[in-house]
Enzyme design. Structure first.
Site, short mmCIF file in Angstrom:
data_model
loop_
_atom_site.label_atom_id
_atom_site.label_comp_id
_atom_site.label_asym_id
_atom_site.label_seq_id
_atom_site.Cartn_x
_atom_site.Cartn_y
_atom_site.Cartn_z
N GLU A 1 32.21 -29.38 79.34
CA GLU A 1 32.47 -29.55 78.08
C GLU A 1 33.10 -31.06 77.94
O GLU A 1 33.73 -31.60 78.56
CB GLU A 1 33.64 -28.80 77.50
N ARG B 1 24.97 -23.66 78.00
CA ARG B 1 25.96 -22.96 78.25
C ARG B 1 26.43 -22.28 77.18
O ARG B 1 26.85 -22.68 75.95
CB ARG B 1 27.28 -23.92 78.65
N HIS C 1 35.45 -16.70 77.66
CA HIS C 1 35.77 -17.79 76.46
C HIS C 1 36.88 -16.87 75.47
O HIS C 1 36.31 -17.42 74.60
CB HIS C 1 34.42 -18.46 76.39
N ASN D 1 36.22 -29.61 81.79
CA ASN D 1 36.17 -29.65 80.47
C ASN D 1 37.10 -31.04 80.07
O ASN D 1 38.48 -30.63 80.61
CB ASN D 1 36.52 -28.56 79.64
N TYR E 1 38.25 -34.16 77.19
CA TYR E 1 38.00 -34.93 76.22
C TYR E 1 38.50 -36.23 75.88
O TYR E 1 37.86 -37.12 75.02
CB TYR E 1 38.69 -33.97 75.01
N GLU F 1 38.91 -22.60 80.64
CA GLU F 1 40.45 -23.06 80.20
C GLU F 1 41.45 -22.25 80.45
O GLU F 1 41.87 -22.03 79.36
CB GLU F 1 40.25 -23.80 78.91
#
Ligand code: PNW
Length: 493
Positions: free
Chosen positions: A374, A76, A122, A308, A310, A169
């Site tokens: 991600e 990616r 991005h 994405n 985390y 995002e």
């Protein structure tokens, strides 16, 4: 019996143009808002910029060799808009040199049997569009220019690309760029930070523009390219799991409010056709409304859910931070214990149960196939360790091991339709306002020499996916690993 992933499960590693490429003025690239922002005093840690980053514009072939060594099925990356249209706009000249670079990258990936997974935006908006009409603040202009840019990408790369992401995002673009003012273009009501901006209105306007620009590009792809190019296209949203701090109704509600603002703001319009009711309650008429035509355009405008994520936050009601839904986040449980292992960044701890819970939440709410685009971890103080020690990144391995086991269970036990997983990041790189001290790579980059050193976590991932993905079945015609022949996922896509 050990659980497995289907043979066509896509795993790979992820990067973004401004974080790795460097060479900001080479081959005719125009400046982006991140060039401008990172060069302003006080905006990034140590005042560092993406001028060199991991020098990946020059080191492309070497990077591809490393991806081959990792045996990834997919890579990616994002395209820098101002490399291929230096001024960005629909009447501005196209830069063939920039196109050639990405075209070569795509060819070289395909030759290596690696599926390109391409992000159009991005965060590196051409500076000229920000100067010309305020960039994302001007819905009609930016949507038209983004469509023109996307059309160029489909025309020039779409014969070889099967997976497109419009935006990375939108929450970060809107809130960090126009609310908190910590990311480019750095607008905020805080006059100590920015001479211009209105944090009460601009983030919501920008978010709305991004949704319209996204959906317009998806419409273009579906109407004019999909029947020949057979790809899929969608948006990728950031969003961490929110779990109630205790079992009170208030904390449960706080968790839903956190999810509504972090994720529902964009996911609800795209997959359900409207903004979350809580956001209307929170923002009143500061939240733009969709015209009927816009609702039709946006609803259903993503072939998959790009996820994405985390970490997980424990939520309590309170505080006045409307960017997180007037909810307080903590990693400390009522009994005083911490959720997981602390990363270098304050906002990140490991918590695989939360990762599995988020996969379930998104699948149950949106009923759309998911690609994790991600997921990653920055080891505390990795930047100040001797190299040998940094390469033994046990905290990162613990993080990936937990999340890999969680995704396996989400697929096999919970029935989540998860089709791919992209650790962030292929390389240590420019971590935006945090500069270079925070290292998210599974590959260590020595910035003095630009040498790359695989960390133990890279080999952990390589082996884990090798062990857990089913071999392609002999009866099916094309091998599932053939990048060129990799067709769009089937089912209802
Ligand atoms: C993502 N937060 O950004 C981006 O897509 C990547 O470019 C970035 O390098 C990566 O995550 C690691 O940070 C985020 O403050 C930036 O919660 C900030 C936050 C989350 C994600």
């Amino acid at each position: 019996m050990t659980q497995k992933l289907p043979a066509d499960f896509l795993w790979g590693m992820a990067t973004a143009s401004y974080q790795i490429e460097g060479s900001p003025a080479v081959d005719g690239r125009g400046p982006s808002i991140w060039d401008t922002f990172s060069h302003l005093p006080g905006k990034t840690l140590d005042g560092l910029t993406g001028d060199v980053a991991t020098d990946s514009y020059r080191l492309r072939k070497q990077d591809i060799e490393l991806l081959k060594a990792y045996n990834v099925k997919s890579y990616r990356f994002s395209i820098s808009w101002s490399r291929i249209i230096p001024l960005g706009g629909r009447n501005d000249p196209v830069n063939e040199k920039g196109i050639e670079w990405y075209s070569d990258l795509i060819d070289e990936l395909l030759e290596a049997d690696i599926v390109p997974f391409v992000t159009l935006y991005h965060w590196d908006l051409p500076q000229a569009l920000h100067d010309r009409y305020g960039g994302w603040l001007n819905k009609a202009e930016i949507a038209a220019d983004f469509v023109n840019y996307a059309r160029l990408c489909f025309e020039r790369f779409g014969d070889r690309v099967r997976y497109w992401l419009t935006f990375n995002e939108p929450w970060c673009i809107s809130i960090l760029g126009y609310g908190r003012g910590v990311f480019a273009p750095g607008r905020s009501s805080d006059r100590a930070r920015s001479a211009e901006g209105d944090s009460r209105t601009e983030p919501w306007i920008v978010g709305h523009s991004v949704l319209i620009a996204h959906a317009s590009v998806v419409k273009l792809y579906r109407e004019e390219f999909k029947s020949q190019q057979h790809g899929v296209i969608g948006i990728t949203l950031n969003g961490d799991m929110a779990l109630p701090w205790d079992d009170s109704e208030e904390c449960r509600q706080a968790a839903q409010h956190a999810l509504d603002v972090a994720i529902g703001w964009f996911a609800d319009p795209v997959y359900l056709g409207h903004y979350p009711p809580f956001m209307r309650e929170l923002l009143g008429d500061r939240l733009p409304t969709f015209t009927d035509e816009e609702t039709k355009l946006v609803h259903g405008s993503s072939d998959f859910y790009g996820m994405n994520t985390y970490t997980t936050n424990l939520t309590k009601p309170g505080g006045d931070d409307e960017f997180q839904g007037n909810v307080e986040y903590t990693f400390i449980r009522p009994d005083g214990t911490e959720l997981g292992t602390q990363a270098h960044c304050r906002w990140l701890q490991t918590y695989p149960e939360g990762f599995r819970a988020l996969l379930n939440y998104l699948w149950n709410r949106y009923k759309t196939p998911i690609y994790v685009t991600e997921n990653g971890f920055a080891v505390k103080d990795e930047n100040t360790m001797p190299l040998e020690q940094a390469l033994k990144d046990t905290d990162r391995i613990e993080y990936f091991q937990g999340n890999c086991e969680a995704l396996l269970k989400a697929i096999n036990e919970d029935g989540v339709d998860l089709r791919g997983y992209f650790p962030w990041s292929f390389l240590d790189n420019f971590e935006w306002a945090d500069g270079y001290q925070t290292r998210f790579g599974v590959t260590y980059v020595d910035y003095a020499t630009q040498k790359r050193y695989p960390k133990d976590s890279a080999w952990f991932l390589v082996n884990w996916f090798k062990e857990h993905i089913e071999p392609p079945s002999k009866s099916s015609g094309e091998p599932a690993t053939s990048a060129l022949n990799n067709t769009a996922p089937n089912g209802h896509l």
